[in-house]
Every structure is written in structure tokens, then in C-alpha cells.
Design a protein around this motif. Sequence first.
Motif, PDB file in Angstrom:
ATOM      1  N   VAL A   1       4.405  -5.780   1.896  1.00 39.37           N
ATOM      2  CA  VAL A   1       4.817  -6.789   0.915  1.00 39.37           C
ATOM      3  C   VAL A   1       5.949  -6.229   0.060  1.00 39.37           C
ATOM      4  O   VAL A   1       6.870  -6.949  -0.322  1.00 39.37           O
ATOM      5  CB  VAL A   1       3.616  -7.284   0.072  1.00 39.37           C
ATOM      6  CG1 VAL A   1       3.063  -6.204  -0.842  1.00 39.37           C
ATOM      7  CG2 VAL A   1       3.988  -8.506  -0.742  1.00 39.37           C
TER       8      VAL A   1
ATOM      9  N   LEU B   1      -2.276  -9.427   2.506  1.00 41.36           N
ATOM     10  CA  LEU B   1      -2.896  -8.169   2.047  1.00 41.36           C
ATOM     11  C   LEU B   1      -3.411  -8.239   0.613  1.00 41.36           C
ATOM     12  O   LEU B   1      -3.908  -7.247   0.084  1.00 41.36           O
ATOM     13  CB  LEU B   1      -1.908  -6.994   2.192  1.00 41.36           C
ATOM     14  CG  LEU B   1      -0.480  -7.162   1.699  1.00 41.36           C
ATOM     15  CD1 LEU B   1      -0.358  -7.575   0.287  1.00 41.36           C
ATOM     16  CD2 LEU B   1       0.319  -5.926   1.978  1.00 41.36           C
TER      17      LEU B   1
ATOM     18  N   SER C   1      -3.687  -1.165   1.414  1.00 40.13           N
ATOM     19  CA  SER C   1      -3.825  -2.324   2.320  1.00 40.13           C
ATOM     20  C   SER C   1      -4.480  -1.940   3.651  1.00 40.13           C
ATOM     21  O   SER C   1      -4.490  -2.745   4.589  1.00 40.13           O
ATOM     22  CB  SER C   1      -2.444  -2.944   2.586  1.00 40.13           C
ATOM     23  OG  SER C   1      -1.621  -2.017   3.270  1.00 40.13           O
TER      24      SER C   1
ATOM     25  N   MET D   1      -0.707  -8.028   8.781  1.00 41.35           N
ATOM     26  CA  MET D   1       0.640  -7.655   8.314  1.00 41.35           C
ATOM     27  C   MET D   1       1.582  -7.467   9.501  1.00 41.35           C
ATOM     28  O   MET D   1       2.726  -7.946   9.495  1.00 41.35           O
ATOM     29  CB  MET D   1       0.570  -6.359   7.501  1.00 41.35           C
ATOM     30  CG  MET D   1      -0.130  -6.499   6.171  1.00 41.35           C
ATOM     31  SD  MET D   1      -0.597  -4.900   5.450  1.00 41.35           S
ATOM     32  CE  MET D   1       1.008  -4.212   5.027  1.00 41.35           C
TER      33      MET D   1
END
Length: 327
Positions: free
Chosen positions: A77, A101, A290, A299
Amino acid sequence: MRKPTILVAREVFPEVLVKLQQHFEVTSNQDDTIFTPEQLREKLQGKAGVFTTGSERIDAALLAACPELKICANMAVGFNNFDVDAMTAKRVLGTNTPDVLTDTTADFGFALLLAAARRMAESEHFLRAGKWNRWTFDMFAGAEVHGSTLGILGMGRIGQGIAKRGHHGFGMKVVYHNRSRLDAATEAACGASWVSKAELLATSDHLVLVLPYSKEAHHIIGAAELAQMKPTATLVNIARGGIVDDAALAAALRNGTIAAAGLDVYEGEPKVHPDLLALSNVVLSPHIASATIPTRLAMANLAADNLIGYLVRGEPLTPLNPQVLAG
Ligand code: DGY
């Protein structure tokens, strides 16, 4: 028609590689070599896309040397490894992996808070070292978590996840500081109130840092800020290295300026400041907030779907610089 060519710059889940191979000529890196900037530049010659992680720096020099590059899809992210302005100037799209996440990372932030405040790592090391020979009334007495004041610096999705855990799960009073204030309904859902940065530092029993890294956020927590915190306070950093001045934090932990810290990210990681390594009142984890398999898979799939979405259909899912898409 020839498939577009892409580089997957780090090792990924084999099933994600198989998905990418259905759409692209893929150069993979399942040996997980960390490329130097020169190696990355060389590997990217002729590639239309790259699947990156935080370890690949995409900057103006690299972009100038890779004119065919159209998209950099980060499996994170955070995107402080991207020079987004330089990418936009070269009309290269950047994408990241928000949302998938959020809860996993918020869970881990809370785990670090609990571990640091309740001295879990320190007491476990003591036990494993064979030093536990009797119970004492104040042995490893830590800070109360339930009912205390939880401070959050940066109140995006992950910050809100931490706030909800603190408010609903632990009956904490939640205060936050962020450039923009949340709307009233979101504040109510998080049980959180906006306060100035000074008030946040002075009143938090446990302060969690969740803001994105930027030049402005560099060392936003240094000696001066630590001095404004309670001597009983816990500091947790799950944001990015460089947000905290690690040397100043180590001094604050050593001198009792604050009581404890939980860190998942470090300035210059994977190197960790040696002064932090020498302290027992800091819980240290290797950038794993995460890291559950379902979340890391989500992800990786989102990064892959951004590559497919953009290079195959012209529609990325989570663009960082959507102005590249406009004409
Ligand atoms: C993120 O997604 O930004 C995590 O820190 C993993 O790099």
C-alpha cells in the motif's frame, strides 16, 4: 499478437506468476535476487510493466533509461519507493495495494502495542534465558492497555482499523491527529476525536504511527516530540522507516523519556539501528505487519490485476496517478 513483456522484480506466489504468464511474456525472479539499480535498469529494457515491492526504487533516472515502461505495480500500500511525480511526467502509471491489507496490518499494530506495553518480548527472553526462578508481585509489570488513551498519528484506513480495535475491543479513549479531519460519522464509528499534534503527544498512553512516508513526515517523531510524551507511554511504528528518528528513539527508551516501543519498520531497513538492538524495552519485528498468507496473496493478486487491467484492458484497479490515464 505478441504478449506484452513484464518483469516481476521479486519472488512471488507461483499461482500469481501463472496468472501473469497467461497475459504476458514474464521475466521472473524466483531466486529473489535484490536487484541493484543498474541490474533493475538492465532487466527493465523493453518491458512494458514491472511488478515491484518496496525494494525497487522507481525514479527519474530509471524511467529515463526505460522508455518503454508503462506501469509499475507495487505489491504494497505504501509507495515511497516510487517517485510519483517523475512517473507522471513520463506518463508511467503507478499502482499500489490498498484495502486488502487494512485489517491484517491493524491487527499487527495492535499486537505490537500489546507486546510492547505488556513487556511480552522482554519477559519471554528472560524466561528462555533460564532467569525465571520465582514469581514476584511486580515482575514485568507493564502499562495498562484497556481503558487507556490510544493516540493515532495518520488516520487513513489502517489508522481507523487500529482505532476501532482500541475503542470497541479495549474500551480505550481514542484521539488522533491527521492533516484532514474525518467526517463525524467516521469519527463516531472509530470512537475517535481529532486533537492537535501537541495534545496527541501529551495525552496518549499508547501512540501508533500509521501515516504515509513523505519528505514532510521525515523524523516527524524525533527527540523534541518524544520529550512531549508521557514517561509511561508506548510508541508503535507500523508506518515507514524514517518517520521516527531511530537514534532519538533509542535514546528516549534508554533514558526513560518513554517506557516502551514496538517497531515493524526502520530507517535504512533491513539494517536496524544498533542502539535499538541493545535495548530490552523495544519489540522489533522485520516489516511483517501485512504478513499473513491470505493477505500477501491478495496483495500480490491486486498488483497482478493492476498490470493485467492496465496493459490488457487499459483499466487499472488502484492507480496512484490517474492523470496518466486521461488522454
Ligand atoms: C505496505 O503494504 O506498504 C507494507 O508496508 C508492505 O510493504
